[in-house]
Design a protein around this motif. Structure first.
Motif, PDB file in Angstrom:
ATOM      1  N   GLU A   1     -14.495  56.391  12.921  1.00  6.44           N
ATOM      2  CA  GLU A   1     -15.312  56.818  14.047  1.00  6.44           C
ATOM      3  C   GLU A   1     -14.874  58.222  14.465  1.00  6.44           C
ATOM      4  OE1 GLU A   1     -15.258  55.914  18.732  1.00  6.44           O
ATOM      5  OE2 GLU A   1     -15.457  54.159  17.444  1.00  6.44           O
ATOM      6  N   TRP A   2     -15.831  59.128  14.544  1.00 11.82           N
ATOM      7  CA  TRP A   2     -15.558  60.503  14.971  1.00 11.82           C
ATOM      8  C   TRP A   2     -16.011  60.690  16.403  1.00 11.82           C
ATOM      9  CZ3 TRP A   2     -13.030  64.163  12.251  1.00 11.82           C
ATOM     10  CH2 TRP A   2     -12.814  63.912  10.906  1.00 11.82           C
ATOM     11  N   ARG A   3     -15.161  61.297  17.185  1.00  7.13           N
ATOM     12  CA  ARG A   3     -15.513  61.661  18.552  1.00  7.13           C
ATOM     13  C   ARG A   3     -15.268  63.151  18.707  1.00  7.13           C
ATOM     14  NH1 ARG A   3     -11.748  58.181  21.928  1.00  7.13           N
ATOM     15  NH2 ARG A   3     -10.472  58.543  20.127  1.00  7.13           N
ATOM     16  N   THR A   4     -16.126  63.793  19.449  1.00  4.13           N
ATOM     17  CA  THR A   4     -16.001  65.228  19.674  1.00  4.13           C
ATOM     18  C   THR A   4     -15.623  65.461  21.121  1.00  4.13           C
ATOM     19  OG1 THR A   4     -17.710  65.630  18.033  1.00  4.13           O
ATOM     20  CG2 THR A   4     -17.222  67.426  19.539  1.00  4.13           C
ATOM     21  N   MET A  24      -8.981  66.718  13.690  1.00  2.00           N
ATOM     22  CA  MET A  24      -9.461  68.013  13.241  1.00  2.00           C
ATOM     23  C   MET A  24      -9.669  68.912  14.453  1.00  2.00           C
ATOM     24  SD  MET A  24     -12.927  69.057  11.169  1.00  2.00           S
ATOM     25  CE  MET A  24     -12.314  68.659   9.546  1.00  2.00           C
ATOM     26  N   VAL A  25      -9.302  70.171  14.299  1.00  2.00           N
ATOM     27  CA  VAL A  25      -9.554  71.174  15.328  1.00  2.00           C
ATOM     28  C   VAL A  25     -10.433  72.252  14.711  1.00  2.00           C
ATOM     29  CG1 VAL A  25      -8.533  72.924  16.821  1.00  2.00           C
ATOM     30  CG2 VAL A  25      -7.404  70.714  16.554  1.00  2.00           C
ATOM     31  N   GLU A  43      -0.750  76.153  19.895  1.00  2.00           N
ATOM     32  CA  GLU A  43      -1.380  75.017  20.573  1.00  2.00           C
ATOM     33  C   GLU A  43      -2.302  74.257  19.626  1.00  2.00           C
ATOM     34  OE1 GLU A  43      -1.270  73.725  24.307  1.00  2.00           O
ATOM     35  OE2 GLU A  43       0.489  74.159  23.085  1.00  2.00           O
ATOM     36  N   ILE A  44      -3.048  74.972  18.797  1.00  2.00           N
ATOM     37  CA  ILE A  44      -3.906  74.314  17.812  1.00  2.00           C
ATOM     38  C   ILE A  44      -3.057  73.441  16.889  1.00  2.00           C
ATOM     39  CG2 ILE A  44      -5.312  74.727  15.752  1.00  2.00           C
ATOM     40  CD1 ILE A  44      -6.527  77.141  17.250  1.00  2.00           C
ATOM     41  N   GLU A  45      -1.952  73.975  16.405  1.00  2.20           N
ATOM     42  CA  GLU A  45      -1.076  73.199  15.532  1.00  2.20           C
ATOM     43  C   GLU A  45      -0.422  72.036  16.274  1.00  2.20           C
ATOM     44  OE1 GLU A  45       0.332  75.787  11.837  1.00  2.20           O
ATOM     45  OE2 GLU A  45       1.473  76.222  13.648  1.00  2.20           O
ATOM     46  N   ARG A  46      -0.059  72.231  17.519  1.00  2.00           N
ATOM     47  CA  ARG A  46       0.597  71.171  18.301  1.00  2.00           C
ATOM     48  C   ARG A  46      -0.318  69.966  18.475  1.00  2.00           C
ATOM     49  NH1 ARG A  46       0.446  69.088  23.165  1.00  2.00           N
ATOM     50  NH2 ARG A  46      -1.009  70.641  23.999  1.00  2.00           N
ATOM     51  N   VAL A  47      -1.593  70.192  18.762  1.00  5.07           N
ATOM     52  CA  VAL A  47      -2.502  69.073  19.058  1.00  5.07           C
ATOM     53  C   VAL A  47      -3.092  68.430  17.803  1.00  5.07           C
ATOM     54  CG1 VAL A  47      -3.058  70.025  21.323  1.00  5.07           C
ATOM     55  CG2 VAL A  47      -4.604  70.459  19.403  1.00  5.07           C
ATOM     56  N   THR A  48      -2.982  69.106  16.646  1.00  7.13           N
ATOM     57  CA  THR A  48      -3.526  68.561  15.409  1.00  7.13           C
ATOM     58  C   THR A  48      -2.524  67.597  14.776  1.00  7.13           C
ATOM     59  OG1 THR A  48      -4.717  70.633  15.041  1.00  7.13           O
ATOM     60  CG2 THR A  48      -4.534  69.153  13.168  1.00  7.13           C
ATOM     61  N   LYS A  49      -3.012  66.416  14.394  1.00 10.91           N
ATOM     62  CA  LYS A  49      -2.149  65.433  13.738  1.00 10.91           C
ATOM     63  C   LYS A  49      -1.573  66.018  12.459  1.00 10.91           C
ATOM     64  CE  LYS A  49      -4.595  61.292  15.283  1.00 10.91           C
ATOM     65  NZ  LYS A  49      -5.420  60.141  14.834  1.00 10.91           N
ATOM     66  N   TRP A 102      -9.397  77.241   6.124  1.00 10.04           N
ATOM     67  CA  TRP A 102      -9.208  75.804   6.168  1.00 10.04           C
ATOM     68  C   TRP A 102      -7.719  75.533   6.147  1.00 10.04           C
ATOM     69  CZ3 TRP A 102     -12.763  72.252   7.082  1.00 10.04           C
ATOM     70  CH2 TRP A 102     -12.459  70.937   6.852  1.00 10.04           C
ATOM     71  N   GLY A 103      -7.233  74.705   7.042  1.00 15.35           N
ATOM     72  CA  GLY A 103      -5.803  74.441   7.118  1.00 15.35           C
ATOM     73  C   GLY A 103      -5.457  72.992   6.836  1.00 15.35           C
TER      74      GLY A 103
END
Length: 107
Positions: A1-4, A24-25, A43-49, A102-103
């Protein structure tokens, strides 16, 4: 399930988002218009699994009076520490380069 989620905050300070909570960010033509690019990437890296992905689009350009931050491929690559960023598309737009990156996790 994807949530935005749309997170109404400064990208440098996403304190309300738990660490490693996003699969995904996505950042499209936004992160190159911030005051502190490296803080945004952190911050992008911190919140990304650690199993997550980052899709990042930015304009590489020299600094101007209205856009004082210079953004280069080298600066983008150095800013990302946890995720390996690779170029997936590149096009010239009147002297600025639009890159889609793409990371995936380095670990």
């Amino acid at each position: 399930e994807w949530r935005t989620f749309l997170i109404p905050c400064r990208a440098e300070h996403m304190w309300m988002v738990p660490s490693e909570s996003m699969d995904m960010v996505l950042s499209y033509n936004a992160s190159d218009h911030v005051d502190d690019f490296e803080a945004v990437v952190a911050e992008i890296e911190r919140v990304t699994k650690s199993t997550g992905m980052i899709r990042f689009q930015a304009t590489q350009r020299s600094s101007t009076p209205t856009e004082p931050m210079e953004l280069t491929n080298n600066r983008i690559q150095k800013a990302f520490r946890r995720f390996e960023i690779r170029l997936i598309s590149h096009w010239d737009c009147k002297g600025a380069w639009w890159d889609t990156l793409w990371g995936t996790n380095n670990g």
